[in-house]
Design a protein around this motif. Structure first.
Motif, PDB file in Angstrom:
ATOM      1  N   GLY A 126      64.705  23.685  39.750  1.00  0.00           N
ATOM      2  CA  GLY A 126      65.391  22.293  39.870  1.00  0.00           C
ATOM      3  C   GLY A 126      66.924  22.741  39.562  1.00  0.00           C
ATOM      4  O   GLY A 126      67.874  22.748  40.150  1.00  0.00           O
ATOM      5  N   TYR A 192      58.293  23.755  47.365  1.00  0.00           N
ATOM      6  CA  TYR A 192      57.620  23.386  45.932  1.00  0.00           C
ATOM      7  C   TYR A 192      59.002  23.363  45.096  1.00  0.00           C
ATOM      8  O   TYR A 192      59.832  24.170  45.231  1.00  0.00           O
ATOM      9  CB  TYR A 192      56.838  24.526  45.644  1.00  0.00           C
ATOM     10  CG  TYR A 192      55.577  25.017  46.541  1.00  0.00           C
ATOM     11  CD1 TYR A 192      54.210  24.361  45.871  1.00  0.00           C
ATOM     12  CD2 TYR A 192      55.698  25.732  47.755  1.00  0.00           C
ATOM     13  CE1 TYR A 192      53.468  24.772  46.929  1.00  0.00           C
ATOM     14  CE2 TYR A 192      54.526  25.787  48.254  1.00  0.00           C
ATOM     15  CZ  TYR A 192      53.348  25.317  47.947  1.00  0.00           C
ATOM     16  OH  TYR A 192      52.420  25.635  48.825  1.00  0.00           O
ATOM     17  N   LEU A 193      58.846  22.543  44.043  1.00  0.00           N
ATOM     18  CA  LEU A 193      59.887  22.290  43.004  1.00  0.00           C
ATOM     19  C   LEU A 193      58.893  23.005  41.706  1.00  0.00           C
ATOM     20  O   LEU A 193      57.861  22.258  41.552  1.00  0.00           O
ATOM     21  CB  LEU A 193      60.217  20.877  42.665  1.00  0.00           C
ATOM     22  CG  LEU A 193      60.948  20.734  41.592  1.00  0.00           C
ATOM     23  CD1 LEU A 193      62.203  21.469  41.598  1.00  0.00           C
ATOM     24  CD2 LEU A 193      61.273  19.250  41.170  1.00  0.00           C
ATOM     25  N   THR A 195      59.777  23.729  38.260  1.00  0.00           N
ATOM     26  CA  THR A 195      60.709  23.479  37.125  1.00  0.00           C
ATOM     27  C   THR A 195      60.150  23.562  35.740  1.00  0.00           C
ATOM     28  O   THR A 195      58.829  23.115  35.412  1.00  0.00           O
ATOM     29  CB  THR A 195      61.517  21.956  37.313  1.00  0.00           C
ATOM     30  OG1 THR A 195      62.341  22.003  36.156  1.00  0.00           O
ATOM     31  CG2 THR A 195      60.449  20.835  37.254  1.00  0.00           C
ATOM     32  N   ALA A 199      57.479  16.360  32.964  1.00  0.00           N
ATOM     33  CA  ALA A 199      57.542  15.117  33.864  1.00  0.00           C
ATOM     34  C   ALA A 199      57.457  13.943  32.963  1.00  0.00           C
ATOM     35  O   ALA A 199      58.470  13.140  33.488  1.00  0.00           O
ATOM     36  CB  ALA A 199      56.078  15.030  34.350  1.00  0.00           C
ATOM     37  N   GLY A 203      61.418  14.203  34.086  1.00  0.00           N
ATOM     38  CA  GLY A 203      60.984  14.384  35.502  1.00  0.00           C
ATOM     39  C   GLY A 203      61.217  13.172  36.609  1.00  0.00           C
ATOM     40  O   GLY A 203      61.631  13.590  37.690  1.00  0.00           O
ATOM     41  N   LEU A 207      62.994  13.417  40.676  1.00  0.00           N
ATOM     42  CA  LEU A 207      62.378  12.706  41.817  1.00  0.00           C
ATOM     43  C   LEU A 207      63.102  11.669  42.383  1.00  0.00           C
ATOM     44  O   LEU A 207      63.177  11.784  43.746  1.00  0.00           O
ATOM     45  CB  LEU A 207      60.874  12.388  41.335  1.00  0.00           C
ATOM     46  CG  LEU A 207      59.940  13.453  40.677  1.00  0.00           C
ATOM     47  CD1 LEU A 207      58.614  12.699  40.518  1.00  0.00           C
ATOM     48  CD2 LEU A 207      59.604  14.543  41.931  1.00  0.00           C
ATOM     49  N   LEU A 210      66.064  13.474  44.246  1.00  0.00           N
ATOM     50  CA  LEU A 210      65.602  13.909  45.666  1.00  0.00           C
ATOM     51  C   LEU A 210      65.374  12.599  46.636  1.00  0.00           C
ATOM     52  O   LEU A 210      65.792  12.807  47.758  1.00  0.00           O
ATOM     53  CB  LEU A 210      64.169  14.515  45.505  1.00  0.00           C
ATOM     54  CG  LEU A 210      64.442  15.867  44.914  1.00  0.00           C
ATOM     55  CD1 LEU A 210      62.998  16.557  44.639  1.00  0.00           C
ATOM     56  CD2 LEU A 210      65.087  16.868  45.837  1.00  0.00           C
ATOM     57  N   ILE A 217      59.779  16.910  48.789  1.00  0.00           N
ATOM     58  CA  ILE A 217      59.364  18.199  48.335  1.00  0.00           C
ATOM     59  C   ILE A 217      57.746  18.097  48.650  1.00  0.00           C
ATOM     60  O   ILE A 217      57.319  16.976  48.107  1.00  0.00           O
ATOM     61  CB  ILE A 217      59.757  18.339  46.821  1.00  0.00           C
ATOM     62  CG1 ILE A 217      59.810  19.886  46.728  1.00  0.00           C
ATOM     63  CG2 ILE A 217      59.202  17.783  46.001  1.00  0.00           C
ATOM     64  CD1 ILE A 217      61.089  20.546  47.101  1.00  0.00           C
ATOM     65  N   GLU A 219      55.438  19.624  46.911  1.00  0.00           N
ATOM     66  CA  GLU A 219      54.743  19.935  45.845  1.00  0.00           C
ATOM     67  C   GLU A 219      55.711  19.775  44.779  1.00  0.00           C
ATOM     68  O   GLU A 219      56.510  20.825  44.636  1.00  0.00           O
ATOM     69  CB  GLU A 219      53.578  20.886  45.545  1.00  0.00           C
ATOM     70  CG  GLU A 219      52.428  20.866  46.637  1.00  0.00           C
ATOM     71  CD  GLU A 219      51.286  21.794  46.672  1.00  0.00           C
ATOM     72  OE1 GLU A 219      51.252  22.151  45.245  1.00  0.00           O
ATOM     73  OE2 GLU A 219      50.774  22.206  47.377  1.00  0.00           O
ATOM     74  N   ALA A 220      55.521  19.337  43.494  1.00  0.00           N
ATOM     75  CA  ALA A 220      56.393  19.226  42.297  1.00  0.00           C
ATOM     76  C   ALA A 220      55.628  19.684  41.073  1.00  0.00           C
ATOM     77  O   ALA A 220      54.454  18.976  40.685  1.00  0.00           O
ATOM     78  CB  ALA A 220      57.090  17.762  42.132  1.00  0.00           C
ATOM     79  N   PHE A 222      55.870  20.260  37.067  1.00  0.00           N
ATOM     80  CA  PHE A 222      56.647  20.109  35.883  1.00  0.00           C
ATOM     81  C   PHE A 222      55.732  20.895  34.941  1.00  0.00           C
ATOM     82  O   PHE A 222      54.813  20.593  34.302  1.00  0.00           O
ATOM     83  CB  PHE A 222      56.811  18.653  35.667  1.00  0.00           C
ATOM     84  CG  PHE A 222      57.574  17.817  36.401  1.00  0.00           C
ATOM     85  CD1 PHE A 222      59.156  17.898  36.417  1.00  0.00           C
ATOM     86  CD2 PHE A 222      57.131  17.319  37.642  1.00  0.00           C
ATOM     87  CE1 PHE A 222      59.893  17.285  37.278  1.00  0.00           C
ATOM     88  CE2 PHE A 222      57.895  16.659  38.624  1.00  0.00           C
ATOM     89  CZ  PHE A 222      59.344  16.450  38.316  1.00  0.00           C
TER      90      PHE A 222
END
Length: 283
Positions: A126, A192-193, A195, A199, A203, A207, A210, A217, A219-220, A222
């Protein structure tokens, strides 16, 4: 003998070709595809070897740029480049300074993950990759506690864009072409993120940023400081972008093709510039 660079990243190129094939099926008259240009500062004589390598792997790369010893960076804007990848870190730095999304490619280590040839998977860090390094500057200058306070206070203020935002936009544009044909669940592009942010504490701002950009995205992840390598080994992306070399090394060791984005406070050249500036107010 096939060109080593093409050999190392053949699965990534094959996945790009597969996405293009699907797009042509859905949109026969559209030219909105992945357009790969092979750029080298070698002389035109190497063209035969490059062509042989491309044919060896049954790839479709029609455009070459062979500059005969000159840097190819000056041609990037003429090609409307969304992403420039190279094994030459100096050229990548030059591209970044010209405002072009760029990263230095590193082949995976001794471990080799099996990659899909039909779905392109792209993983992004990120901060200092999709987003600017403003939050990393606060961590470096004032510590994690101040960072968490800052992110909470500015949760609803979008982060500034980073060097690879435009590439995520380009991927999203192609994804939406599949969504428009009711192929969201079978879309051959997955993002995918990945990072180091937590979260719960930092986090939400990511989000919401974005969302404010109109970007999705798939899938994220954290990780709250946990190593990225094991998660990337599970995801098996064709390429992972990060601004920190220790994350690049960790990814490589577990078989992920990684690309270093030389941008932000984590880079030596940027630290030197930053030391000449007054500290930013964290409020």
């Amino acid at each position: 003998r096939p060109c080593a660079f093409i050999s190392a990243f053949v699965h990534t190129l094959q996945a790009l070709m597969s996405v293009n094939a699907r797009l042509r099926q859905l949109y026969p008259d559209s030219e909105e595809l992945f357009d790969i240009v092979l750029m080298t500062n070698n002389h035109a004589q190497v063209g035969v070897r490059l062509i042989n390598s491309i044919n060896h792997y049954d790839l479709t790369i029609e455009r070459f740029c062979m500059t005969g010893g000159q840097s190819p960076i000056g041609y990037l804007k003429a090609y409307l480049t969304n992403l420039y990848l190279s094994k030459d870190g100096e050229k990548v730095m030059e591209a970044i300074e010209e405002g072009i999304a760029a990263a230095t490619m590193f082949a995976s280590g001794d471990v080799e993950n099996k990659l899909s040839d039909t779905q392109l998977k792209v993983a992004f860090d990120g901060d200092a990759v999709l987003f600017s390094d403003e939050s990393e500057i606060i961590v470096k200058q004032h510590g994690l506690d101040t960072f968490f306070e800052h992110e909470k206070e500015f949760e609803n203020k979008p982060l500034a864009q980073g060097p690879l935002k435009c590439f995520l936009e380009a991927l999203g544009k192609l994804q939406r072409k599949f969504y428009a044909k009711n192929e969201r669940m079978t879309c051959p592009i997955c993002t995918y993120l990945v990072t180091s942010r937590s979260a719960a504490s930092s986090g939400a701002r990511v989000l919401k940023t974005l969302r404010s950009w109109g970007l999705e995205i798939d899938e994220a992840l954290f990780l709250a400081g946990a190593p990225k390598g094991p998660l990337l080994q599970k995801i098996r992306p064709h390429i992972f972008f990060d601004d920190q070399m220790f994350h690049i090394e960790g990814a490589k060791e577990l078989g992920t093709i990684a690309a270093h984005v030389p941008y932000g406070i984590g880079q030596k050249y940027h630290k030197e510039k930053l030391s000449e500036q007054p500290a930013k107010d964290t409020k």
